[in-house]
Design a protein around this motif. Structure first.
Motif, PDB file in Angstrom:
ATOM      1  N   GLN A  14      66.753  49.277  61.600  1.00 58.52           N
ATOM      2  CA  GLN A  14      66.550  50.679  61.959  1.00 58.52           C
ATOM      3  C   GLN A  14      65.080  51.074  62.070  1.00 58.52           C
ATOM      4  N   CYS A  16      61.686  51.076  64.537  1.00 56.61           N
ATOM      5  CA  CYS A  16      61.386  51.081  65.976  1.00 56.61           C
ATOM      6  C   CYS A  16      60.963  49.695  66.478  1.00 56.61           C
ATOM      7  N   TYR A  18      58.460  48.845  68.402  1.00 63.69           N
ATOM      8  CA  TYR A  18      57.790  48.784  69.704  1.00 63.69           C
ATOM      9  C   TYR A  18      56.417  48.149  69.524  1.00 63.69           C
ATOM     10  N   LYS A  37      63.996  54.304  63.951  1.00 68.19           N
ATOM     11  CA  LYS A  37      64.583  54.529  65.274  1.00 68.19           C
ATOM     12  C   LYS A  37      65.200  55.921  65.309  1.00 68.19           C
ATOM     13  N   ARG A  41      69.052  55.874  69.787  1.00 68.24           N
ATOM     14  CA  ARG A  41      67.969  55.278  70.585  1.00 68.24           C
ATOM     15  C   ARG A  41      67.616  53.889  70.056  1.00 68.24           C
ATOM     16  N   TYR A  42      66.993  53.083  70.923  1.00 68.83           N
ATOM     17  CA  TYR A  42      66.517  51.759  70.522  1.00 68.83           C
ATOM     18  C   TYR A  42      65.145  51.821  69.857  1.00 68.83           C
ATOM     19  N   PHE A  43      64.413  52.917  70.067  1.00 71.83           N
ATOM     20  CA  PHE A  43      63.058  53.094  69.540  1.00 71.83           C
ATOM     21  C   PHE A  43      62.952  54.436  68.836  1.00 71.83           C
ATOM     22  N   CYS A  44      61.793  54.706  68.205  1.00 74.26           N
ATOM     23  CA  CYS A  44      61.531  56.055  67.705  1.00 74.26           C
ATOM     24  C   CYS A  44      61.481  56.981  68.924  1.00 74.26           C
ATOM     25  N   HIS A  48      60.671  55.875  72.801  1.00 75.02           N
ATOM     26  CA  HIS A  48      61.801  56.045  73.721  1.00 75.02           C
ATOM     27  C   HIS A  48      61.345  56.856  74.941  1.00 75.02           C
ATOM     28  N   ASN A  64      70.029  44.146  69.707  1.00 76.42           N
ATOM     29  CA  ASN A  64      69.118  45.227  69.369  1.00 76.42           C
ATOM     30  C   ASN A  64      69.944  46.431  68.915  1.00 76.42           C
ATOM     31  N   GLY A  67      69.558  53.396  66.784  1.00 77.57           N
ATOM     32  CA  GLY A  67      69.305  54.214  65.602  1.00 77.57           C
ATOM     33  C   GLY A  67      70.533  55.014  65.180  1.00 77.57           C
TER      34      GLY A  67
END
Length: 68
Positions: A14, A16, A18, A37, A41-44, A48, A64, A67
């Motif tokens: 959980q 990010c 990136y 995350k 979403r896959y990122f913060c 994102h 992957n 979140g």
């Protein structure tokens, strides 16, 4: 100040993760975002939004996590 990691976190976790730096002037290696995350979403949220603005879509390899 955002949390910065010196190694890539688990893609199934959980965080990010990136990649915000590759190498460096002082040989300080790679840097990754350590923020949580965003939900769904896959990122913060910041990364994102950035990826969507730059690429128009987000496609990720299996494994992957999204979140919570």
């Amino acid at each position: 100040m955002p949390r910065i990691l010196n190694r890539e976190p688990d893609r199934g976790g959980q965080v990010c993760g990136y990649q915000i730096q590759v190498g460096g002037w002082h040989n300080d290696g790679q840097k990754f975002c350590g923020e949580p995350k965003a939900a769904g979403r896959y990122f913060c949220q910041e990364h994102h939004d950035w990826v969507l603005d730059e690429c128009g879509e987000i496609r990720m390899a299996p494994g992957n996590a999204i979140g919570r």
